[in-house]
Design a protein around this motif. Structure first.
Motif, PDB file in Angstrom:
ATOM      1  N   GLU A  62     -12.430   6.047  -3.013  1.00  0.00           N
ATOM      2  CA  GLU A  62     -11.612   7.253  -3.174  1.00  0.00           C
ATOM      3  C   GLU A  62     -10.434   7.255  -2.206  1.00  0.00           C
ATOM      4  N   LYS A 115      -8.802   4.597  -1.212  1.00  0.00           N
ATOM      5  CA  LYS A 115      -7.822   3.684  -1.814  1.00  0.00           C
ATOM      6  C   LYS A 115      -7.038   4.386  -2.925  1.00  0.00           C
ATOM      7  N   GLU A 116      -7.744   5.096  -3.801  1.00  0.00           N
ATOM      8  CA  GLU A 116      -7.083   5.824  -4.886  1.00  0.00           C
ATOM      9  C   GLU A 116      -6.163   6.913  -4.348  1.00  0.00           C
ATOM     10  N   LYS A 117      -6.612   7.595  -3.308  1.00  0.00           N
ATOM     11  CA  LYS A 117      -5.819   8.671  -2.700  1.00  0.00           C
ATOM     12  C   LYS A 117      -4.519   8.116  -2.112  1.00  0.00           C
ATOM     13  N   GLN A 132      -3.007   5.345  -2.991  1.00  0.00           N
ATOM     14  CA  GLN A 132      -2.162   4.925  -4.111  1.00  0.00           C
ATOM     15  C   GLN A 132      -1.421   6.121  -4.707  1.00  0.00           C
ATOM     16  N   HIS A 153      -0.611  -2.417  -7.403  1.00  0.00           N
ATOM     17  CA  HIS A 153      -0.739  -2.402  -8.857  1.00  0.00           C
ATOM     18  C   HIS A 153      -0.376  -3.774  -9.423  1.00  0.00           C
ATOM     19  N   THR A 202       1.556   2.993 -15.275  1.00  0.00           N
ATOM     20  CA  THR A 202       1.857   4.110 -14.368  1.00  0.00           C
ATOM     21  C   THR A 202       3.236   4.679 -14.659  1.00  0.00           C
TER      22      THR A 202
END
Length: 187
Positions: A100, A102-104, A106, A131, A139
């Motif tokens: 999470e 890492k996603e945050k 990004q 990406h 995206t």
């Protein structure tokens, strides 16, 4: 993960550390607390935690050392190194938090690019967000960003997100409202 539950988890882990014999917690306690500090972007807390973890617990613990590397990358805003450091086979209790995180990062980086750049080369965007070229295209399409093909790396033209208008009131207006409020209270 809800911010309230993270705060509650942090408090519970901090209490466990304080209640531990001689104030020394377990490796699991330190790794979970470290991961939550990183997720909450409480980098100073994570640094202090690293300093108070006993040397015998730090030594040879690959996971804690990798977390330190993640912290150092976040602290110095090194996105490319951050993605290399966070790509790791984390233990089960913290794998979700690190995923999470890492996603945050990004999502925050993409938002920042949208606000700060008028154009950006695809390879730079890819490095900043970790990406793949396919993910970059996906995206950009989802955000309605333009992609310009050319002899150079593809150029991405972000669309600025809508800016919230902040309503400012003059000092006189604020003073008048305060005066009206005080006179209401007096009467």
């Amino acid at each position: 993960m809800l911010p309230e539950s993270i705060d509650q988890q942090i408090l519970a882990l901090e209490r466990q550390e304080l209640d531990a014999p001689n104030g020394v917690g377990t490796v699991q306690l330190y790794t979970e607390l470290f991961a939550l500090y990183l997720f909450k972007n409480e980098l100073s807390q994570a640094r202090f935690l690293w300093k108070r973890i006993p040397q015998n617990i730090k030594t040879g613990n690959v996971e804690l050392e990798r977390m330190l590397t993640v912290l150092q990358c976040l602290w110095s805003n090194k996105n490319v190194e951050f993605y290399k450091a966070i790509t790791f086979e984390w233990s089960k209790p913290i794998a979700k938090v690190m995923g999470e995180l890492k996603e945050k990062i990004q999502a925050e980086t993409i938002n920042l690019i949208g606000r700060a750049y008028s154009s950006i080369f695809e390879n730079v965007f890819s490095d900043m967000t970790n990406h793949s070229p396919d993910a970059v295209t996906e995206t950009c399409k989802s955000l309605n960003w333009e992609i310009i093909e050319g002899p150079f790396p593809r150029l991405i033209i972000p669309k600025k997100p809508p800016v919230e208008k902040i309503v400012f009131t003059s000092c006189e207006e604020q003073l008048q409202k305060l005066t009206d409020f005080v006179s209401f209270l007096e009467n």
